[in-house]
Scaffold this active site. Structure first.
Site, mmCIF file in Angstrom:
data_model
loop_
_atom_site.group_PDB
_atom_site.id
_atom_site.type_symbol
_atom_site.label_atom_id
_atom_site.label_comp_id
_atom_site.label_asym_id
_atom_site.label_seq_id
_atom_site.Cartn_x
_atom_site.Cartn_y
_atom_site.Cartn_z
ATOM 1 N N SER A 134 0.784 -1.239 0.000
ATOM 2 C CA SER A 134 0.000 0.000 0.000
ATOM 3 C C SER A 134 0.811 1.282 0.000
ATOM 4 O O SER A 134 0.234 2.370 -0.106
ATOM 5 C CB SER A 134 -0.963 0.012 1.187
ATOM 6 O OG SER A 134 -2.111 -0.749 0.907
ATOM 7 N N LYS A 162 0.221 3.827 -2.720
ATOM 8 C CA LYS A 162 -0.743 4.931 -2.638
ATOM 9 C C LYS A 162 -0.049 6.291 -2.565
ATOM 10 O O LYS A 162 -0.648 7.311 -2.919
ATOM 11 C CB LYS A 162 -1.675 4.728 -1.444
ATOM 12 C CG LYS A 162 -2.601 3.519 -1.576
ATOM 13 C CD LYS A 162 -3.513 3.383 -0.362
ATOM 14 C CE LYS A 162 -4.498 2.230 -0.515
ATOM 15 N NZ LYS A 162 -3.868 0.907 -0.378
ATOM 16 N N SER A 209 -5.559 4.035 4.376
ATOM 17 C CA SER A 209 -5.135 3.082 3.352
ATOM 18 C C SER A 209 -6.343 2.575 2.579
ATOM 19 O O SER A 209 -6.567 1.361 2.439
ATOM 20 C CB SER A 209 -4.354 1.918 3.956
ATOM 21 O OG SER A 209 -3.600 1.254 2.963
#
Length: 507
Positions: free
Chosen positions: A157, A160, A342
């Site tokens: 993640s 991102k 997230s």
């Protein structure tokens, strides 16, 4: 120009003896209803006084809600929402203590000092087979430490961060995503058109809330639509919905998964069966149809008869007069929410908005291409990288620790003030988002001083963000681990690396 003010690198400052102030501050919280203010270091590593944090306004669900003025209502009966004015300015938590000192007045860690402190920690077998790390000086961009900094690895993640930078750079922090209702091609028909806002909610907007910090409401859209229809003398309509903005598969390559809904430009509450759920939330099979059915029910509740079945359709070509519209929160707020929590649904939506901006296919592939292209325009190091989505759920994504650190360094650059939400959206160690339950025990001294994005897949653990060292110097770091066998041990090892950066003057 955006009001999200750029931070002069000369304003990155600290004062001698500040550590005790930060140590006390990072442990303090202010309770106010369901909200909490986390007190610690500033989002870009500036030392924060209690008074500055208290003035920053509440945090809701891990999100910073700064003081903002009400947006003026749009002209026209069908306008419900948010005036596309400038995005909210950076919160007071980015302010420093006292008179500014230049970065030159604060000691810079030496490469040898950081190597002595960090390299033994990289020998921890909990970090798996592939380990990489970088530490940069946030004021100058100078690399102070590197452990396989250019080795591509699965980012999870932390992808991102790249998605956020690309979207903000391409679209600007004031950009808002519309959801509209337009007349259909046939008489008596109306079309609900999805624009790609993943935060659209079925709930009405509570009175007195800040529209720039509140998701757009399908209920508000129904109010405006019903009002406009009645003004035109329509009390009976046929409703269809248009999802043609996106192309390609709806499902992420990982398949059906509670961490992400089918990716469609029309959904409410991220397609969650229970709108109040958070992680691992069961999703409806067809978010667009579910949203349209909910909208039909809302119209009926407002005295509009919806005739026949609600089905997919197409909005007429050309510039049709809109019956009603609601706009998302500004991109700055979407980015902050995505990073703090997230949020995979927001990430994939922002990748597609970037693809639209750059004229790419509005799909997983096109979004990934757009992210890479936008980062290339910023001159960021892309050698060996591979983007396959915007969320980092794809295990074939490859980024380097060097790229992650450079993304954060660029976000702090006063030449790119529109990127500031990347920093203000980072979870705060021990307080918010995906770091709310981390940095306790042996690493608790770093709580509040580390602001970082987490990344977790089976066998993959990453952490990238900012940290204030023992002398008050702001540093940027990225640590990556692949082939990990025990997620708890891997997370502890990563937290120990970041905590060591904060606890070390390293000279």
């Amino acid at each position: 120009m955006s009001r999200r003010a750029g931070l002069d690198r000369g304003a990155v400052r600290a004062v001698a003896g500040l550590r005790p102030v930060l140590a006390a501050a990072r442990r303090a919280t202010f309770e106010g209803g369901a909200t909490r203010v986390a007190v610690g270091a500033g989002g870009v590593g500036l030392a924060v006084a209690l008074v500055a944090v208290t003035a920053a306004g509440p945090w809701a669900d891990g999100q910073r809600v700064a003081e903002r003025n009400w947006a003026a209502a749009r002209d026209g009966a069908g306008r419900t929402g948010r005036t596309p004015a400038t995005a909210p300015s950076a919160p007071p938590v980015l302010a420093g203590l006292g008179p500014g000192l230049s970065p030159q007045a604060v000691p810079l860690p030496t490469g040898q000092g950081l190597d002595n402190a960090l390299s033994p920690l990289f020998d921890d077998p909990a970090l798996g087979a592939v380990r990489a790390g970088v530490v940069l000086d946030a004021a100058t961009g100078r690399q102070l430490y590197g452990h396989a900094p250019d080795a591509p690895s699965t980012p999870a993640s932390t992808t991102k961060i790249a998605t956020a930078v690309a979207a903000l750079q391409s679209l600007g922090d004031d950009y808002r995503i519309p959801t509209t209702v337009v007349p259909g091609a046939a008489p008596g028909g109306i079309v609900l058109v999805g624009g790609g806002d993943p935060t659209l909610t079925a709930r009405p907007t509570p009175p007195g809330t800040d529209p720039d910090a509140t998701p757009a409401s399908l209920s508000d859209l129904a109010d405006a639509t019903a009002r406009t229809l009645k003004e035109r003398g329509w009390t009976k309509v046929q409703l269809s919905y248009d999802t043609s903005l996106y192309t390609g598969p709806l499902l992420h390559p990982i398949g059906v998964d509670p961490n992400i809904a089918p990716v469609t430009p029309l959904m409410v509450d991220e397609g969650r069966v229970d709108p109040n759920s958070t992680e691992n939330a069961p999703r409806v099979a067809d978010p667009a149809d579910s949203a349209a059915q909910a909208f039909a029910g809302m119209l009926r509740d407002r005295g509009i008869t919806v005739d026949g079945d609600v089905r997919p359709g197409s909005a007429p070509a050309g510039e049709e007069a809109r019956l009603a519209e609601v706009d998302s929160m500004p991109l700055s707020a979407l980015v902050e929410r995505m990073l703090t929590n997230s949020d995979n649904d927001i990430a994939e939506a922002l990748a597609r908005q970037t693809a639209i901006s750059l004229g790419k296919p509005v799909s997983f592939t096109g979004g990934a291409q757009a992210i890479s292209e936008e980062l290339g325009r910023l001159g960021l190091p892309l050698a060996g990288t591979s983007f396959n989505d915007g969320s980092g759920l794809d295990r074939d994504d490859r980024l380097t620790a060097q790229l992650l650190a450079r993304l954060l360094y660029t976000a702090a650059d006063p030449a790119h003030p529109q990127l500031r939400p990347v920093l203000s959206g980072l979870p705060i160690a021990g307080f918010t988002g995906t770091l709310s339950d981390r940095f306790s025990g042996a690493t608790s001294d770093a709580a509040g001083l580390v602001h970082a994005k987490t990344g977790t897949l089976t066998g993959v653990n990453t952490l990238a963000g900012t940290a204030v060292d023992a002398d008050g110097r702001l540093l940027v770091f990225a640590f990556m681990a692949s082939g990990t066998q025990n997620a708890t041990n891997a997370v502890t090892a990563l937290d120990r690396l970041a905590a060591t950066v904060t606890n070390c003057g390293c000279r």
